[in-house]
Write an enzyme that holds these catalytic residues in place. Structure first.
Site, PDB file in Angstrom:
ATOM      1  N   GLY A  51      52.490 -53.851   4.412  1.00 18.12           N
ATOM      2  CA  GLY A  51      52.172 -55.035   5.189  1.00 18.12           C
ATOM      3  C   GLY A  51      52.760 -56.299   4.591  1.00 18.12           C
ATOM      4  O   GLY A  51      53.457 -56.256   3.578  1.00 18.12           O
ATOM      5  N   GLN A  52      52.459 -57.417   5.200  1.00 17.71           N
ATOM      6  CA  GLN A  52      53.044 -58.690   4.781  1.00 17.71           C
ATOM      7  C   GLN A  52      52.597 -59.112   3.380  1.00 17.71           C
ATOM      8  O   GLN A  52      53.410 -59.406   2.510  1.00 17.71           O
ATOM      9  CB  GLN A  52      52.685 -59.792   5.784  1.00 17.71           C
ATOM     10  CG  GLN A  52      53.207 -59.553   7.183  1.00 17.71           C
ATOM     11  CD  GLN A  52      52.895 -60.698   8.119  1.00 17.71           C
ATOM     12  OE1 GLN A  52      53.685 -61.633   8.249  1.00 17.71           O
ATOM     13  NE2 GLN A  52      51.754 -60.649   8.773  1.00 17.71           N
ATOM     14  N   ASP A  59      45.614 -42.350   1.612  1.00 23.07           N
ATOM     15  CA  ASP A  59      44.694 -42.546   2.731  1.00 23.07           C
ATOM     16  C   ASP A  59      43.383 -43.082   2.170  1.00 23.07           C
ATOM     17  O   ASP A  59      42.611 -42.338   1.573  1.00 23.07           O
ATOM     18  CB  ASP A  59      44.473 -41.220   3.456  1.00 23.07           C
ATOM     19  CG  ASP A  59      43.483 -41.335   4.607  1.00 23.07           C
ATOM     20  OD1 ASP A  59      42.999 -42.463   4.875  1.00 23.07           O
ATOM     21  OD2 ASP A  59      43.189 -40.299   5.233  1.00 23.07           O
ATOM     22  N   ILE A  60      43.139 -44.373   2.348  1.00 26.10           N
ATOM     23  CA  ILE A  60      41.958 -44.971   1.718  1.00 26.10           C
ATOM     24  C   ILE A  60      40.653 -44.526   2.382  1.00 26.10           C
ATOM     25  O   ILE A  60      39.571 -44.809   1.862  1.00 26.10           O
ATOM     26  CB  ILE A  60      42.027 -46.515   1.686  1.00 26.10           C
ATOM     27  CG1 ILE A  60      42.032 -47.111   3.098  1.00 26.10           C
ATOM     28  CG2 ILE A  60      43.216 -46.990   0.856  1.00 26.10           C
ATOM     29  CD1 ILE A  60      41.841 -48.627   3.114  1.00 26.10           C
ATOM     30  N   TYR A 113      36.117 -56.730  14.445  1.00 23.80           N
ATOM     31  CA  TYR A 113      36.981 -56.828  13.261  1.00 23.80           C
ATOM     32  C   TYR A 113      36.324 -57.708  12.195  1.00 23.80           C
ATOM     33  O   TYR A 113      36.225 -57.335  11.020  1.00 23.80           O
ATOM     34  CB  TYR A 113      38.350 -57.389  13.654  1.00 23.80           C
ATOM     35  CG  TYR A 113      39.164 -57.890  12.487  1.00 23.80           C
ATOM     36  CD1 TYR A 113      39.790 -57.012  11.609  1.00 23.80           C
ATOM     37  CD2 TYR A 113      39.306 -59.269  12.249  1.00 23.80           C
ATOM     38  CE1 TYR A 113      40.519 -57.469  10.526  1.00 23.80           C
ATOM     39  CE2 TYR A 113      40.044 -59.733  11.174  1.00 23.80           C
ATOM     40  CZ  TYR A 113      40.643 -58.836  10.314  1.00 23.80           C
ATOM     41  OH  TYR A 113      41.364 -59.302   9.238  1.00 23.80           O
ATOM     42  N   LYS A 172      34.974 -56.861   8.275  1.00 31.26           N
ATOM     43  CA  LYS A 172      35.439 -57.585   7.083  1.00 31.26           C
ATOM     44  C   LYS A 172      34.251 -58.142   6.301  1.00 31.26           C
ATOM     45  O   LYS A 172      34.236 -58.125   5.061  1.00 31.26           O
ATOM     46  CB  LYS A 172      36.394 -58.717   7.484  1.00 31.26           C
ATOM     47  CG  LYS A 172      37.687 -58.259   8.142  1.00 31.26           C
ATOM     48  CD  LYS A 172      38.521 -57.351   7.259  1.00 31.26           C
ATOM     49  CE  LYS A 172      39.263 -58.095   6.179  1.00 31.26           C
ATOM     50  NZ  LYS A 172      40.149 -57.213   5.392  1.00 31.26           N
TER      51      LYS A 172
END
Length: 284
Positions: free
Chosen positions: A10-11, A36-37, A125, A129
């Site tokens: 990812g970024q 694979d987390i 989402y 988080k």
């Protein structure tokens, strides 16, 4: 210093690894194909074998709209994955940075949110988080939680690249003008994360580039700096419906960083200018 970075494809993960290598650290970046987390045993064995000094956990399920319907996958990656990594981190006694989001807040009001403000996510989402934040705090002692927003980096897709691509075929665009936050260059952010990991000033931090703007303002500045003559019309959120509700106020205060001796990130305009120049170099 040996640092494990999840979300390497990812970024942010990409830039954290790159910055760490520049500093002479031993950096181990993993993507979902490497680890694979959501596989508890695999995570435990990988971290145990590697025995890092620090873990920077950038990997996340970030498809905000898709998360509203794909709740199981979102929960597995963001909450279970973080739980497994935090437990493994505890076993090898390593520092841990969890990358969180402005989406843990409800976006009400106009004042910048501070770290101690009550989280109240309005989408699934954001809920995952925030749940992951609570997991980190409950399992670990040497932890950092870093809330970020509106990121853009060289590696991967983002708002800046989308705007530049649209400019190739459009001369006028409608962009939401009543959602406010701070665009954040992952290059700048990665440097701060590595400064944090070398300290023992644990806790929750907000980390974005300085200054606030709307998405429409952001688009206008992209085209201004890129020299594209595109007309940007600022529209209300209601005229651009999405599956997940977006927070209208994603402003976050970074005063805690300053109070703890960390240098604030540059202004988002300065960072965007450097980013566009770096993009041109990548194309050559």
């Amino acid at each position: 210093m040996k640092i494990l970075v999840t979300g390497f494809t990812g970024q942010l993960g990409f830039d954290v690894v790159r910055e760490g290598l520049i500093r002479g650290f031993e950096m181990v970046g993993v993507g979902s194909k490497d680890l694979d987390i959501t596989d508890e045993k695999a995570v435990y064995q990988y971290v145990k074998d590697l025995n890092p000094d620090a873990i920077v956990h950038c990997a996340a399920y970030t498809a905000v709209d898709k998360a509203e319907d794909d709740r199981e996958d979102c929960w597995n990656v963001n909450v279970k994955g973080t739980t497994y990594l935090a437990n493994a981190s505890k076993e090898v006694n390593t520092k841990f940075i969890y990358i969180s989001s402005d989406y843990v807040f409800d976006g009400e009001g106009e004042s910048p949110f501070v770290e101690t403000d009550q989280a109240n996510p309005i989408g699934y989402y954001g809920k995952t988080k925030f749940e992951a934040e609570k997991v980190v705090q409950s399992l670990l002692t040497d932890w950092f939680i870093v809330r970020i927003s509106w990121v853009f980096g060289i590696n991967g897709n983002n708002f800046v690249k989308t705007m530049l691509r649209l400019a190739e075929t459009r001369d006028e665009l409608n962009v939401v003008g009543d959602q406010f936050g701070s665009p954040t260059n992952t290059f700048d952010l990665s440097r701060l994360l590595l400064d944090l990991i070398q300290s023992e000033k644990y806790g929750i931090y907000h980390a974005t580039n300085e200054g606030f703007c709307s998405w429409a303002d952001f688009a206008k500045e992209i085209y201004h700096l890129a020299g594209d003559k595109i007309k940007v019309n600022a529209i209300p959120t209601e005229d651009y419906p999405t599956r997940a509700v977006r927070p209208k106020n994603s402003r976050m205060s970074k005063q805690k960083l300053v109070d703890n001796g960390f240098k604030p990130l540059p202004s988002w305009q300065d960072s965007l200018d450097r980013y566009l120049k770096a993009l041109k170099q990548e194309v050559k």
